[in-house]
Design an enzyme around this catalytic site. Structure first.
Site, PDB file in Angstrom:
ATOM      1  N   TYR A  80       0.820  -1.208   0.000  1.00 48.24           N
ATOM      2  CA  TYR A  80       0.000   0.000   0.000  1.00 48.24           C
ATOM      3  C   TYR A  80       0.859   1.266   0.000  1.00 48.24           C
ATOM      4  O   TYR A  80       0.439   2.306  -0.498  1.00 48.24           O
ATOM      5  CB  TYR A  80      -0.897   0.053   1.245  1.00 48.24           C
ATOM      6  CG  TYR A  80      -2.174  -0.742   1.162  1.00 48.24           C
ATOM      7  CD1 TYR A  80      -2.164  -2.087   0.832  1.00 48.24           C
ATOM      8  CD2 TYR A  80      -3.402  -0.143   1.435  1.00 48.24           C
ATOM      9  CE1 TYR A  80      -3.339  -2.819   0.778  1.00 48.24           C
ATOM     10  CE2 TYR A  80      -4.584  -0.864   1.380  1.00 48.24           C
ATOM     11  CZ  TYR A  80      -4.533  -2.203   1.045  1.00 48.24           C
ATOM     12  OH  TYR A  80      -5.704  -2.912   0.999  1.00 48.24           O
ATOM     13  N   ASP A  95     -12.350  -9.467   4.567  1.00 48.35           N
ATOM     14  CA  ASP A  95     -13.629  -9.392   3.832  1.00 48.35           C
ATOM     15  C   ASP A  95     -14.157 -10.800   3.570  1.00 48.35           C
ATOM     16  O   ASP A  95     -15.358 -11.062   3.695  1.00 48.35           O
ATOM     17  CB  ASP A  95     -13.450  -8.675   2.479  1.00 48.35           C
ATOM     18  CG  ASP A  95     -13.737  -7.176   2.549  1.00 48.35           C
ATOM     19  OD1 ASP A  95     -13.353  -6.556   3.563  1.00 48.35           O
ATOM     20  OD2 ASP A  95     -14.319  -6.635   1.593  1.00 48.35           O
ATOM     21  N   ASP A 144      -2.802 -18.420   0.040  1.00 53.65           N
ATOM     22  CA  ASP A 144      -3.800 -19.111  -0.795  1.00 53.65           C
ATOM     23  C   ASP A 144      -4.465 -20.246  -0.006  1.00 53.65           C
ATOM     24  O   ASP A 144      -5.684 -20.402  -0.010  1.00 53.65           O
ATOM     25  CB  ASP A 144      -3.197 -19.585  -2.136  1.00 53.65           C
ATOM     26  CG  ASP A 144      -1.829 -20.245  -2.006  1.00 53.65           C
ATOM     27  OD1 ASP A 144      -1.306 -20.337  -0.877  1.00 53.65           O
ATOM     28  OD2 ASP A 144      -1.280 -20.677  -3.047  1.00 53.65           O
ATOM     29  N   LYS A 178       3.363 -15.364   2.006  1.00 54.86           N
ATOM     30  CA  LYS A 178       3.581 -15.999   0.700  1.00 54.86           C
ATOM     31  C   LYS A 178       5.091 -16.221   0.581  1.00 54.86           C
ATOM     32  O   LYS A 178       5.754 -15.734  -0.341  1.00 54.86           O
ATOM     33  CB  LYS A 178       3.026 -15.096  -0.414  1.00 54.86           C
ATOM     34  CG  LYS A 178       2.985 -15.720  -1.785  1.00 54.86           C
ATOM     35  CD  LYS A 178       1.852 -16.710  -1.986  1.00 54.86           C
ATOM     36  CE  LYS A 178       1.971 -17.390  -3.344  1.00 54.86           C
ATOM     37  NZ  LYS A 178       0.976 -18.463  -3.540  1.00 54.86           N
ATOM     38  N   ASP A 182      -6.408  -7.350   4.345  1.00 51.36           N
ATOM     39  CA  ASP A 182      -7.565  -6.679   3.746  1.00 51.36           C
ATOM     40  C   ASP A 182      -8.472  -7.713   3.088  1.00 51.36           C
ATOM     41  O   ASP A 182      -9.684  -7.770   3.342  1.00 51.36           O
ATOM     42  CB  ASP A 182      -7.060  -5.665   2.699  1.00 51.36           C
ATOM     43  CG  ASP A 182      -8.197  -4.944   2.006  1.00 51.36           C
ATOM     44  OD1 ASP A 182      -9.141  -4.539   2.703  1.00 51.36           O
ATOM     45  OD2 ASP A 182      -8.147  -4.801   0.768  1.00 51.36           O
TER      46      ASP A 182
HETATM   47  C1  IPM Z   1     -10.320  -1.253   4.276  1.00 50.99           C
HETATM   48  C2  IPM Z   1     -10.403  -0.680   2.868  1.00 50.99           C
HETATM   49  C3  IPM Z   1      -9.188   0.193   2.599  1.00 50.99           C
HETATM   50  C4  IPM Z   1      -7.972  -0.720   2.619  1.00 50.99           C
HETATM   51  C5  IPM Z   1      -9.222   0.997   1.285  1.00 50.99           C
HETATM   52  C6  IPM Z   1     -10.480   1.798   1.137  1.00 50.99           C
HETATM   53  C7  IPM Z   1      -8.035   1.886   1.174  1.00 50.99           C
HETATM   54  O1  IPM Z   1     -10.558  -1.693   1.922  1.00 50.99           O
HETATM   55  O2  IPM Z   1     -10.279  -0.468   5.233  1.00 50.99           O
HETATM   56  O3  IPM Z   1     -10.318  -2.474   4.418  1.00 50.99           O
HETATM   57  O4  IPM Z   1      -7.679  -1.383   1.619  1.00 50.99           O
HETATM   58  O5  IPM Z   1      -7.318  -0.757   3.672  1.00 50.99           O
HETATM   59 MN    MN Z   2     -10.931  -3.640   2.798  1.00 53.33          MN
END
Ligand code: IPM
Ligand code: MN
Ligand code: NAD
Length: 350
Positions: free
Chosen positions: A139, A245, A217, A185, A241
């Site tokens: 990032y 999710d 993975d 990884k 990240d």
């Molecule tokens: C999160 C989001 C952020 C990230 C983005 C919006 C920069 O996806 O907070 O998980 O990737 O950290």
């Molecule tokens: Mn995110």
């Protein structure tokens, strides 16, 4: 005692779930006779609209002086081609406050296992925490640029950055089930080779904690296949990240998951893990659980208000157990009504 909070509603459903969370917090404050001072500031797309900057100077200053920061969500198609996108404001805020330790708990209590798209016997008892490194990795690494002919991102980690996030994970594991899963990884990436080596070194200081390593993975697969085997997962910025999710689906919805981001010193930030959900913004159907649980994490981790946090969690859980569910969980309760039902239970009227 008074607690100062800087609130950044942001964009899309951000202001909707922030309004819900703050209304509930106000009710909780009355119940427990707590004194919160809340300042609201534009951030993300709202910052661009107000001050041509996703992280206006006054917003950053308000965050720096607060006891804690609450963030809704930022971003949306309106600003996707802006010279500086809302997401850059979020990354700049994390960097400016040194918020390196992002704590993302994933719990599937028995009362909500039926809401998961996975089989109940797989998700029942799921209770783990993703410890995501938040201020390093691909990032932030330089160089980073692109044009029509090519693009470059750079994945860097220093030993010190890896060590401090690993320590967070082991310390957390000590308070839980004494297991750390480090996800990398290392079969491909140089940064992951160093990651694995440093995590191994940190592990020697925690003999009571069992350490396992997984490639990212395989970890993505095991998260769905046997999620109850995890206790604390520690991983770098981008893997964390994506995996968090993915993990949210175990609970039934991305709209359920909160997070805390901690610096070495200074105020912590609390935010849902999801984004601004432009597809449902303005419809009063967003699930505010991610924000309510983020507030409960703030009460515990920044203010040590454990009783109030327990009470809030119980009121929210009771609301869901009574059948009040937003659309993402298959229900038809609006954001406003869900908020009203939680407030009722916080007041003790139910
Ligand atoms: C999160 C989001 C952020 C990230 C983005 C919006 C920069 O996806 O907070 O998980 O990737 O950290
Ligand atoms: Mn995110
Ligand atoms: P998203 O997380 O906003 O939405 C993904 C899906 O989950 C959508 O279908 C959405 O409706 C649903 N969802 C998310 N939160 C929900 C909630 N509380 N209740 C009900 N449903 C919910 O991801 P996206 O659509 O890929 O991104 C939208 C914008 O948000 C982008 O600009 C992205 O960069 C930004 N974003 C911001 C953050 C943040 O502020 N921390 C995090 C992730 C994405």
């Amino acid at each position: 005692m008074s607690y100062s909070i800087t609130a950044l509603p942001g964009d899309g459903i951000g202001p909707e779930i922030m309004a819900s969370g703050l209304e509930i917090l106000e009710t909780l404050a009355a119940k427990f006779q707590l004194d919160f001072t809340i300042e609201t500031h534009p951030f993300g797309g709202a910052g661009i609209d107000a001050h041509s900057d996703p992280l206006p100077d006054a917003t950053l200053a308000a965050c720096q002086k607060a006891d804690a920061i609450l963030l809704g969500a930022i971003g949306g198609p309106k600003w996707d081609d802006a010279p500086k996108r809302p997401e850059q404001g979020l990354l700049a805020l994390r960097k400016a406050l040194g918020l390196f330790a992002n704590i993302r708990p994933i719990q599937v209590p028995a009362s909500i296992t039926h809401l998961s798209p996975l089989k109940q016997e797989i998700v029942e008892g799921t209770d783990f925490i993703v410890v995501r490194e938040l201020t390093g990795g691909i990032y932030f690494g330089e160089p980073k640029h692109w044009d029509e002919n090519g693009a470059v991102d750079t994945l860097t980690y220093t030993a010190a950055e890896i060590e401090r996030i690993a320590v967070q994970a082991f310390e957390l594991a000590k308070t839980r089930r004494n297991k750390v899963t480090s996800v990398d990884k290392a079969n491909v990436l140089a940064s992951s080779k160093l990651w694995r080596q440093i995590v191994e070194q940190v592990a020697t200081r925690y003999p009571e904690v069992t350490l396992e390593h997984l490639y990212v993975d395989a970890a993505a697969m095991i998260l769905i296949q046997r999620p109850t085997t995890f206790d604390v997962i520690v991983t770098e910025n981008m893997f964390g990240d994506i995996l968090s999710d993915e993990a949210s689906v175990l609970t039934g919805s991305l709209g359920m998951l909160p997070s805390a981001s901690h610096p070495e010193s200074g105020p912590s930030l609390y935010e849902p893990i999801h984004g601004s959900a432009p597809d449902i913004a303005g419809q009063d159907i967003a699930n505010p659980m991610s924000m309510i649980s983020s507030i409960s994490m703030m009460l515990r981790q920044s203010f040590q208000l454990f009783e109030a946090a327990d009470y809030l969690d119980q009121a929210a859980a009771d609301t869901m157990a009574a059948g009040f569910l937003t659309k993402d969980l298959g229900g038809d309760t609006s954001t406003t009504n869900f908020t009203k039902e939680v407030k009722k239970r916080v007041k003790g009227g139910e």
